[in-house]
Design a protein around this motif. Structure first.
Motif, short mmCIF file in Angstrom:
data_model
loop_
_atom_site.label_atom_id
_atom_site.label_comp_id
_atom_site.label_asym_id
_atom_site.label_seq_id
_atom_site.Cartn_x
_atom_site.Cartn_y
_atom_site.Cartn_z
N ASN A 7 0.85 -1.20 0.00
CA ASN A 7 0.00 0.00 0.00
C ASN A 7 0.89 1.25 0.00
N ILE A 8 0.77 2.04 -1.04
CA ILE A 8 1.58 3.24 -1.19
C ILE A 8 0.69 4.48 -1.11
N VAL A 9 1.06 5.43 -0.25
CA VAL A 9 0.38 6.71 -0.20
C VAL A 9 1.23 7.73 -0.95
N LEU A 10 0.67 8.29 -2.02
CA LEU A 10 1.35 9.35 -2.78
C LEU A 10 0.78 10.69 -2.35
N ASP A 11 1.69 11.62 -2.08
CA ASP A 11 1.29 12.92 -1.54
C ASP A 11 1.71 14.03 -2.49
N PRO A 12 0.82 14.46 -3.42
CA PRO A 12 1.15 15.61 -4.28
C PRO A 12 1.21 16.87 -3.45
N GLY A 13 2.38 17.46 -3.35
CA GLY A 13 2.57 18.61 -2.48
C GLY A 13 1.67 19.79 -2.81
N HIS A 14 1.28 20.54 -1.74
CA HIS A 14 0.52 21.79 -1.87
C HIS A 14 -0.88 21.51 -2.43
N GLY A 15 -1.54 22.53 -3.00
CA GLY A 15 -2.90 22.36 -3.52
C GLY A 15 -3.85 23.41 -2.97
N GLY A 16 -4.88 23.71 -3.74
CA GLY A 16 -5.88 24.69 -3.32
C GLY A 16 -5.27 26.05 -3.08
N ARG A 17 -5.53 26.60 -1.88
CA ARG A 17 -5.03 27.94 -1.58
C ARG A 17 -3.53 27.98 -1.33
N ASP A 18 -2.88 26.82 -1.32
CA ASP A 18 -1.42 26.73 -1.14
C ASP A 18 -0.79 26.35 -2.47
N PRO A 19 -0.30 27.34 -3.25
CA PRO A 19 0.23 27.04 -4.58
C PRO A 19 1.62 26.42 -4.57
N GLY A 20 2.34 26.54 -3.44
CA GLY A 20 3.71 26.05 -3.40
C GLY A 20 4.66 27.03 -4.05
N ALA A 21 5.76 26.50 -4.60
CA ALA A 21 6.77 27.36 -5.23
C ALA A 21 6.26 27.96 -6.53
N SER A 22 6.87 29.08 -6.92
CA SER A 22 6.50 29.77 -8.16
C SER A 22 7.65 29.65 -9.16
N GLY A 23 7.33 29.32 -10.42
CA GLY A 23 8.34 29.11 -11.43
C GLY A 23 8.75 30.37 -12.15
N ILE A 24 9.54 30.18 -13.21
CA ILE A 24 10.10 31.29 -13.97
C ILE A 24 9.00 32.21 -14.49
N SER A 25 7.96 31.62 -15.03
CA SER A 25 6.83 32.41 -15.57
C SER A 25 5.60 32.27 -14.69
N HIS A 26 5.83 32.20 -13.39
CA HIS A 26 4.77 32.12 -12.38
C HIS A 26 4.01 30.79 -12.42
N GLU A 27 4.64 29.74 -12.94
CA GLU A 27 4.04 28.41 -12.86
C GLU A 27 3.90 28.03 -11.39
N GLY A 54 1.02 -3.53 -9.54
CA GLY A 54 0.29 -4.33 -8.57
C GLY A 54 0.02 -3.66 -7.24
N ALA A 55 0.58 -2.47 -7.00
CA ALA A 55 0.42 -1.81 -5.70
C ALA A 55 -0.98 -1.20 -5.56
N THR A 56 -1.43 -1.07 -4.31
CA THR A 56 -2.61 -0.28 -3.99
C THR A 56 -2.13 1.14 -3.69
N VAL A 57 -2.67 2.12 -4.39
CA VAL A 57 -2.18 3.50 -4.28
C VAL A 57 -3.30 4.41 -3.79
N ILE A 58 -2.97 5.23 -2.79
CA ILE A 58 -3.91 6.23 -2.27
C ILE A 58 -3.26 7.60 -2.44
N LEU A 59 -4.00 8.55 -2.99
CA LEU A 59 -3.52 9.93 -3.13
C LEU A 59 -4.07 10.78 -2.00
N THR A 60 -3.22 11.62 -1.41
CA THR A 60 -3.71 12.52 -0.38
C THR A 60 -4.61 13.61 -0.97
N ARG A 61 -4.46 13.87 -2.24
CA ARG A 61 -5.41 14.72 -2.96
C ARG A 61 -5.40 14.30 -4.42
N SER A 62 -6.58 14.34 -5.06
CA SER A 62 -6.68 13.96 -6.46
C SER A 62 -7.13 15.13 -7.33
#
Length: 360
Positions: free
Chosen positions: A186-206, A227-235
């Motif tokens: 069982n693997i939990v994948l955690d895509p960082g940030h999301g919603g009102r938390d944009p995270g880091a800003s890129g060269i062209s404000h990505e 074959g793994a069971t995968v759960i995302l902290t946000r989708s």
């Protein structure tokens, strides 16, 4: 008139009593299917809320609203909440089960072609990512393909875009890489940030939050193919607190928690990938295996393995790592990060790193 009123009372009583049962749909809600075992049903949208029941893999429920990673349904006639990361959209699930296809596309490089359905059969050639073939026959986890020269060969289905349900316990190989099954993990994948938390800003404000979600979905699919069971902290583009991310991991029997991020720095020449751990031992081993695979599969600079006290690592009782997949402030890294090919390579690397961690 009394008979009609009595009939309406019975109707609404039954509806409320059985709002959560397998295979029930409602016009005012959306049907979802549970994708994990022993999922807790709670009285409020919080992992600390009282548990009022459990649902399991394959169960279906009607969802009436979503809130910060939770969905509201009814359980035994009472309003109840379930963490959304354990659910699959019923329509998408049904589509995924449709095996009425006549062709498959190879999803890895240097995939071995065999003269029979199994790794004990002879290798008669190789094929490559992106190649498409007509399917002559399917046996277990293997597809028999019609090749361009008119001959036929067998390929492991989990190395195509139409993987079958049960993978051979011995795994299948590509040249230089052994594909080891992850059934039971069982693997939990955690895509960082999301919603009102944009995270880091890129060269062209990505925004970092968009990159982490995109790559997490690619990684999740390839882990599931293995074959793994995968759960995302946000989708989706939803805000999930650091505490909630840890709670999600610890609410499930998690074998590995992997948080995905992209880095930023004022000096644009700084670039590359890195893997971070909190404790020596298993976490260091997982970080080391993932970073080694990233070095092998991607063209970005390697910044190595580092020990850090990030919240999702420090407060997590499960084996956990945080992976920085490049700098969105780097003129070199950013164009690479944005390509589908690189995202696929990152996914291959993480899958390989996880496989090596569990099986070496």
């Amino acid at each position: 008139m009394k008979k009609m009123r009595y009939g309406m009372i019975v109707f609404w009583t039954l509806l409320l009593s059985f709002m959560f049962i397998p295979s029930v749909e409602a016009d005012s809600g959306q049907l979802y299917e549970v994708g994990a075992d022993a999922v807790n049903v709670r009285i409020a949208p919080n992992h600390n809320a009282e548990i009022i029941g459990q649902i399991g893999s394959g169960d279906q429920l009607v969802v009436f609203q979503e809130q910060y990673g939770w969905v509201q349904t009814y359980y035994d006639g009472e309003k109840a909440w379930v963490a959304s990361q354990f659910l699959l959209d019923h329509k998408e699930k049904s589509a995924a089960k449709d095996t009425s296809y006549s062709t498959v596309t190879i999803t890895a490089n240097n995939v071995r072609l065999r003269n029979g359905p199994g790794t004990d059969n002879d290798i008669i050639g190789h094929t490559f990512e992106g190649n498409t073939y007509e399917v002559i026959e399917t046996a277990g986890r293997w597809h028999k393909l019609l090749l361009d020269n008119g001959s036929a060969a067998w390929v492991a289905s989990w190395l195509t875009d139409h993987p079958q349900q049960q993978q051979s316990s011995s795994g299948e190989e590509t040249s230089g890489t052994t594909v080891v099954p992850l059934d039971g993990y069982n693997i939990v994948l955690d895509p960082g940030h999301g919603g009102r938390d944009p995270g880091a800003s890129g060269i062209s404000h990505e925004q970092e939050k968009n990159f982490t979600l995109t790559v997490a979905k690619v990684v999740a699919q390839k882990l599931r193919n293995a074959g793994a069971t995968v759960i995302l902290t946000r989708s989706d583009d939803t805000y999930v607190s650091l505490e909630e991310r840890v709670n999600i991991s610890q609410a499930y029997r998690t074998d590995a928690f992997i948080s995905l991020h992209y880095n930023a720095f004022p000096i644009t020449t700084i670039n590359g990938t890195s893997a971070h751990y909190y404790q020596m031992g298993k976490e260091y081993k997982l970080a080391q295996n993932i970073q080694s695979a990233l070095d092998k599969h991607t063209e970005l600079n390697s910044r190595g393995v580092k020990q850090d006290a990030y919240h999702v690592l420090r407060e997590n009782e499960d084996v956990s790592v945080l992976v920085e997949l490049g700098y969105i402030t780097s003129p070199y890294d950013l164009p690479v990060i944005q390509t589908e090919n690189h995202q696929s390579n990152v996914a291959d690397a993480i899958v390989e790193g996880v496989q090596n961690y569990f099986h070496n």
